[in-house]
Design a protein around this motif. Structure first.
Motif, PDB file in Angstrom:
ATOM      1  N   TRP A 152      -5.812  -4.064  -1.715  1.00 35.44           N
ATOM      2  CA  TRP A 152      -6.943  -3.900  -0.791  1.00 35.44           C
ATOM      3  C   TRP A 152      -7.826  -5.143  -0.789  1.00 35.44           C
ATOM      4  N   TRP A 153      -8.001  -5.746  -1.961  1.00 35.08           N
ATOM      5  CA  TRP A 153      -8.810  -6.971  -2.063  1.00 35.08           C
ATOM      6  C   TRP A 153      -8.200  -8.081  -1.207  1.00 35.08           C
TER       7      TRP A 153
ATOM      8  N   SER B 254     -15.931  -4.132  -0.480  1.00 28.17           N
ATOM      9  CA  SER B 254     -16.000  -4.034  -1.941  1.00 28.17           C
ATOM     10  C   SER B 254     -16.382  -2.632  -2.406  1.00 28.17           C
TER      11      SER B 254
ATOM     12  N   ASN C 131     -10.395  -5.560 -13.224  1.00 34.05           N
ATOM     13  CA  ASN C 131     -10.398  -5.416 -11.769  1.00 34.05           C
ATOM     14  C   ASN C 131     -11.772  -5.033 -11.238  1.00 34.05           C
TER      15      ASN C 131
ATOM     16  N   ASN D 275     -14.121  -7.214  -8.705  1.00 33.50           N
ATOM     17  CA  ASN D 275     -14.719  -6.647  -7.501  1.00 33.50           C
ATOM     18  C   ASN D 275     -16.211  -6.971  -7.409  1.00 33.50           C
TER      19      ASN D 275
ATOM     20  N   CYS E 126       0.832  -1.212   0.000  1.00 35.77           N
ATOM     21  CA  CYS E 126       0.000   0.000   0.000  1.00 35.77           C
ATOM     22  C   CYS E 126       0.863   1.256   0.000  1.00 35.77           C
TER      23      CYS E 126
ATOM     24  N   SER F  20      -5.915  -1.424  -5.689  1.00 31.46           N
ATOM     25  CA  SER F  20      -7.214  -2.068  -5.439  1.00 31.46           C
ATOM     26  C   SER F  20      -7.040  -3.569  -5.250  1.00 31.46           C
ATOM     27  N   THR F  21      -6.089  -4.170  -5.961  1.00 39.34           N
ATOM     28  CA  THR F  21      -5.801  -5.599  -5.779  1.00 39.34           C
ATOM     29  C   THR F  21      -5.270  -5.863  -4.376  1.00 39.34           C
TER      30      THR F  21
ATOM     31  N   LYS G 186     -10.575  -5.456   2.319  1.00 39.87           N
ATOM     32  CA  LYS G 186     -11.329  -4.198   2.425  1.00 39.87           C
ATOM     33  C   LYS G 186     -12.703  -4.356   1.778  1.00 39.87           C
TER      34      LYS G 186
ATOM     35  N   THR H  19     -15.476   0.193  -1.063  1.00 39.82           N
ATOM     36  CA  THR H  19     -14.255   0.999  -0.982  1.00 39.82           C
ATOM     37  C   THR H  19     -13.354   0.715  -2.172  1.00 39.82           C
ATOM     38  N   ILE H  20     -13.232  -0.557  -2.507  1.00 39.63           N
ATOM     39  CA  ILE H  20     -12.402  -0.956  -3.645  1.00 39.63           C
ATOM     40  C   ILE H  20     -12.996  -0.419  -4.942  1.00 39.63           C
TER      41      ILE H  20
END
Length: 307
Positions: A93-94, A100, A127, A131, A60, A90-91, A98, A102-103
């Motif tokens: 975070w996945w 979905s 992506n 999600n 991050c 975003s990956t 986190k 938010t992503i």
């Protein structure tokens, strides 16, 4: 040095060279645009690498730094790279679990930096589709992923085509379409072996083993898992190692081999426990603990994540 770091990313991810490159670049302190761009690119590569080896907090930081640096540089190409940094974030975070929504917000924000009908926009769509699968809107995600795969094929992005195909397979798994999952999974494995990228080969083997477990073909699953584990170990991806060991434990258990099941779960638990704690790794430890108790009691095992 940066080019070799990208080569390492695709073969055996190791952050040491990139961290050294960033130290050297920082010490130069030239402030010139080429140096700043190299620093941004190094952070981008490092963030992707940290994601693959399960160091998500570090990932991050690196991807956010890359995104900010590219935006500061401000050329059209740099803005696109900023968008790519956000998509890769975003990956991460996945993997961290986190929410979905938010992503999704991050992906939609990143799409503003990407030009339409490019490989970058296709990657963003992939992506976003993933999600939707992650959030339980599987049919919507499947449509997006199929569109993304067509675009990625058009741009010749074979590695991303493999990745997208594996996400399509996971959608089919959630929809209990096992024949379709097997078909696209075998195609993903074929393509991954053609381009020779080990971590994609490992992902495709993991998916195929899950297909066999879901259809009760445990001998076939074990044959695939025996191929998958050395690949995961060679690449050095702790999550892939842990997941492969866990599915091995479950498969041996379903065959009635309590010794093999116990060994698989004990090794998987150790691997999950040694990783950075996320929702995913914590859930893995819990499943292993539960199933080790079930083995001792001769009771039914809880299935691993198979989609």
């Amino acid at each position: 040095m940066l080019a070799f770091s990208w080569y390492q990313f695709w073969t055996k991810p190791n952050p040491d060279l990139l961290n050294h490159l960033l130290e050297v670049a920082s010490s130069l302190n030239s402030g010139g645009e080429p140096t700043l761009r190299h620093i941004a690119e190094a952070h981008f590569c490092l963030g992707k690498l940290y994601t693959y080896i399960g160091r998500h907090n570090d990932a991050c930081q690196s991807l956010e730094r890359a995104r900010n640096e590219f935006r500061k540089l401000g050329t059209p190409k740099d803005i696109v790279r900023a968008g790519e940094s956000a998509i890769n974030l975003s990956t991460t975070w996945w993997f961290m679990g986190k929410h979905s929504s938010t992503i999704k917000g991050l992906i939609i924000e990143a799409q503003k930096d990407l030009t339409n009908d490019t490989k970058e926009s296709a990657f963003a769509l992939m992506n976003l589709g993933r999600n939707y699968w992650y959030s339980g809107q599987t049919k919507v995600g499947l449509e997006m992923l199929e569109d993304a795969r067509q675009s990625l094929e058009k741009f010749g992005c074979t590695a991303d085509v493999v990745l997208c195909t594996l996400y399509i397979a996971r959608c089919y798994a959630k929809l209990c379409l096992h024949t379709e999952r097997m078909k696209v999974g075998q195609e993903a494995l074929r393509l991954a072996k053609v381009i020779g990228i080990d971590h994609l080969i490992g992902d495709a083997l993991w998916n195929l083993s899950c297909c066999y477990v879901c259809t009760g073909e445990y001998d076939e699953a074990l044959e695939v898992l025996k191929e998958a584990l050395p690949v995961a170990e060679r690449v050095g991806r702790p999550l892939a190692i842990a997941q492969t060991l866990e599915i091995s434990g479950y498969t041996y258990g379903m065959k009635g081999d309590s010794l093999g099941a116990r060994l698989g779960y004990e090794q998987a638990k150790k691997s999950y426990f040694e990783m950075e704690r996320t929702h995913q790794t914590a859930a893995g430890v819990d499943r292993c603990n539960h199933n080790l108790q079930q083995i001792e009691a001769g009771a039914e095992l809880r299935a691993p994540m198979l989609n």
